[in-house]
Write an enzyme that holds these catalytic residues in place. Structure first.
Site, PDB file in Angstrom:
ATOM      1  N   GLY A 149      10.911 -16.847  19.027  1.00 39.46           N
ATOM      2  CA  GLY A 149      10.425 -15.739  19.388  1.00 39.46           C
ATOM      3  C   GLY A 149       9.683 -15.143  18.413  1.00 39.46           C
ATOM      4  N   ASP A 170       9.596 -27.143  13.643  1.00 44.37           N
ATOM      5  CA  ASP A 170      10.996 -26.618  14.468  1.00 44.37           C
ATOM      6  C   ASP A 170      11.395 -28.068  14.876  1.00 44.37           C
ATOM      7  OD1 ASP A 170      12.393 -25.662  16.615  1.00 44.37           O
ATOM      8  OD2 ASP A 170      11.276 -23.906  16.325  1.00 44.37           O
ATOM      9  N   SER A 177      15.502 -20.446  29.004  1.00 42.53           N
ATOM     10  CA  SER A 177      15.840 -19.155  28.699  1.00 42.53           C
ATOM     11  C   SER A 177      15.085 -18.537  27.312  1.00 42.53           C
ATOM     12  CB  SER A 177      17.312 -19.107  28.109  1.00 42.53           C
ATOM     13  OG  SER A 177      17.472 -19.885  26.924  1.00 42.53           O
ATOM     14  N   GLN A 180      11.415 -15.942  28.027  1.00 39.15           N
ATOM     15  CA  GLN A 180      11.472 -14.570  28.082  1.00 39.15           C
ATOM     16  C   GLN A 180      10.717 -13.799  26.892  1.00 39.15           C
ATOM     17  OE1 GLN A 180      14.398 -13.290  26.003  1.00 39.15           O
ATOM     18  NE2 GLN A 180      14.903 -11.127  26.818  1.00 39.15           N
ATOM     19  N   CYS A 286      17.548 -10.439  -3.448  1.00 43.45           N
ATOM     20  CA  CYS A 286      17.484  -9.023  -3.922  1.00 43.45           C
ATOM     21  C   CYS A 286      17.845  -7.913  -2.718  1.00 43.45           C
ATOM     22  CB  CYS A 286      16.151  -8.426  -4.306  1.00 43.45           C
ATOM     23  SG  CYS A 286      15.738  -9.365  -5.877  1.00 43.45           S
ATOM     24  N   CYS A 300      20.294 -14.283  18.608  1.00 34.48           N
ATOM     25  CA  CYS A 300      19.765 -14.029  19.876  1.00 34.48           C
ATOM     26  C   CYS A 300      20.771 -14.669  21.037  1.00 34.48           C
ATOM     27  CB  CYS A 300      18.364 -14.288  20.187  1.00 34.48           C
ATOM     28  SG  CYS A 300      17.495 -13.364  19.160  1.00 34.48           S
ATOM     29  N   CYS A 357      18.804 -10.981 -10.293  1.00 31.17           N
ATOM     30  CA  CYS A 357      18.782 -11.731  -9.296  1.00 31.17           C
ATOM     31  C   CYS A 357      18.785 -13.449  -9.943  1.00 31.17           C
ATOM     32  CB  CYS A 357      17.703 -11.608  -8.437  1.00 31.17           C
ATOM     33  SG  CYS A 357      17.245 -12.779  -7.134  1.00 31.17           S
TER      34      CYS A 357
END
Length: 379
Positions: A149, A170, A177, A180, A286, A300, A357
């Site tokens: 997305g 990826d 689906s 969209q 942070c 999602c 941190c």
């Protein structure tokens, strides 16, 4: 100030036929779309810097033309002040010449030059980008983590803008689906690896780019190789373990990370550049020192998302990437931009670096990658 005569394109063509010198003072990339027949292409800056090289004699009848008439008038005024008495400017410039139906010619260019000048013409007109900036974009290397997305719109606009090397990572395949909101993919791509679908679509948009498809699950084992040689990283992930891994790796490699996230009707964007600006810029840790409890922030697939929302956030991410690559504007470093689509409201939250941190505090040694799935408790 000497009064410079403004003449029509028809008058300019008549004077050209009777020995006048017609000079197009636009930049080379502007002339690529067509220039008045018989004109010489000499950029205004070059002409004014050394007019004697281009104008054979002070008394020569010279007519200047640009796109609309303003730059040619300014150049004519400058030449008149240098002692050139017979200077005129074409009112309305090449736009008026074209409207009058007078002949235009295409300057000689290689295929690469023509593609560059035509494809990026609107960028080349921007003083903040120009030829040098566009060439810098073509030499840039960006990792887009995720072809879903957020990665889809971000990669699409980066390819259109001319970012020369896109590495897309990826391990997923296209599902119906996804269509969209994941605009890189089509119904014909269902079942194909997302990175291959993305590469095909991006090269169809801009075939002169180098699009590297990496079909792999991103982990501590391959993150260093994925970041190797990259200038900016786009976070298009959809889970917390990957976000923490990407944050830590970008700090270690001193690469700016353009973060984005969406849920239902809301989104957020920021730039984390703590690797290069320790103590001055915050990192993802942070903002979120600890991941949320399991189930508190569903993805999602679990919670749903308005289809256009990832497009808006991905577009903002692409904008931040271009700003970072070009060194212009004010990137979202130290700022979290949130967006509520239902209320159509943006809100900015200031972020400060955490002096304690464990990753980005000044002088902190990189602790190495951890078991991010365990750290996030299955989130």
């Amino acid at each position: 100030m000497t009064a410079i005569p403004e003449i029509t394109p028809e008058q300019a063509r008549h004077r050209l036929a009777h020995g006048a010198l017609l000079i197009d003072v636009r930049e080379p990339h502007e002339r690529a779309t067509g220039m008045a027949e018989g004109a010489l292409g000499i950029a205004r800056g070059d002409l004014q810097a050394d007019p004697s090289t281009h104008l054979p004699a002070l008394g020569r009848d010279v007519v200047l033309i640009c796109q609309s008439g303003k730059r040619s008038m300014d150049a004519a005024q400058a030449l008149a002040e240098l002692g050139y008495p017979n200077i005129a400017s074409v009112h309305g410039g090449t736009t008026a010449w074209r409207a009058a139906g007078l002949p235009l010619v295409q300057p000689l260019q290689s295929d690469d030059e023509r593609d560059f000048n035509e494809r990026y013409s609107r960028h080349l007109l921007l003083p903040q980008i120009g030829v040098a900036g566009q060439q810098a974009l073509l030499g840039a290397r960006v990792l887009v983590l995720g072809a879903g997305g957020l990665g889809s719109p971000a990669a699409f606009y980066l390819a259109a803008a001319g970012v020369g090397h896109l590495r897309i990572a990826d391990d997923d395949v296209v599902d119906r689906s996804n269509l969209q909101r994941q605009i890189l993919h089509t119904d014909a791509s269902v079942g194909l690896p997302k990175v291959h679908s993305a590469r095909e679509r991006l090269l169809a948009l801009n075939p002169r780019l180098d699009v590297e498809a990496v079909q792999a699950r991103v982990s501590s084992a391959n993150i260093d190789a994925l970041l190797d040689g990259m200038d900016v990283v786009v976070d298009g992930s959809d889970n917390f373990p990957l976000r923490y891994l990407l944050n830590d790796a970008c700090i270690q490699h001193e690469i700016p990370l353009v973060y984005g996230a969406v849920e239902r009707f809301t989104g957020q964007v920021s730039v984390f550049d703590a690797g290069r600006q320790r103590g001055q810029a915050p990192c993802y840790r942070c903002l979120f020192p600890e991941p949320p409890p399991p189930g508190f922030a569903p993805n999602c697939a679990e919670a749903g998302v308005l289809g256009v929302l990832p497009g808006m956030v991905g577009l903002l991410q692409a904008t931040e990437v271009l700003k970072l690559l070009l060194g212009m504007g004010e990137p979202l470093v130290g700022r979290l931009l949130t967006f509520d689509a239902l209320g159509m409201r943006f809100r900015e939250i200031r972020l400060r670096p955490d002096p304690a941190c464990p990753l980005c505090a000044p002088g902190r040694t990189f602790p190495g990658y951890i078991d991010y799935a365990a750290f996030c408790g299955g989130v």
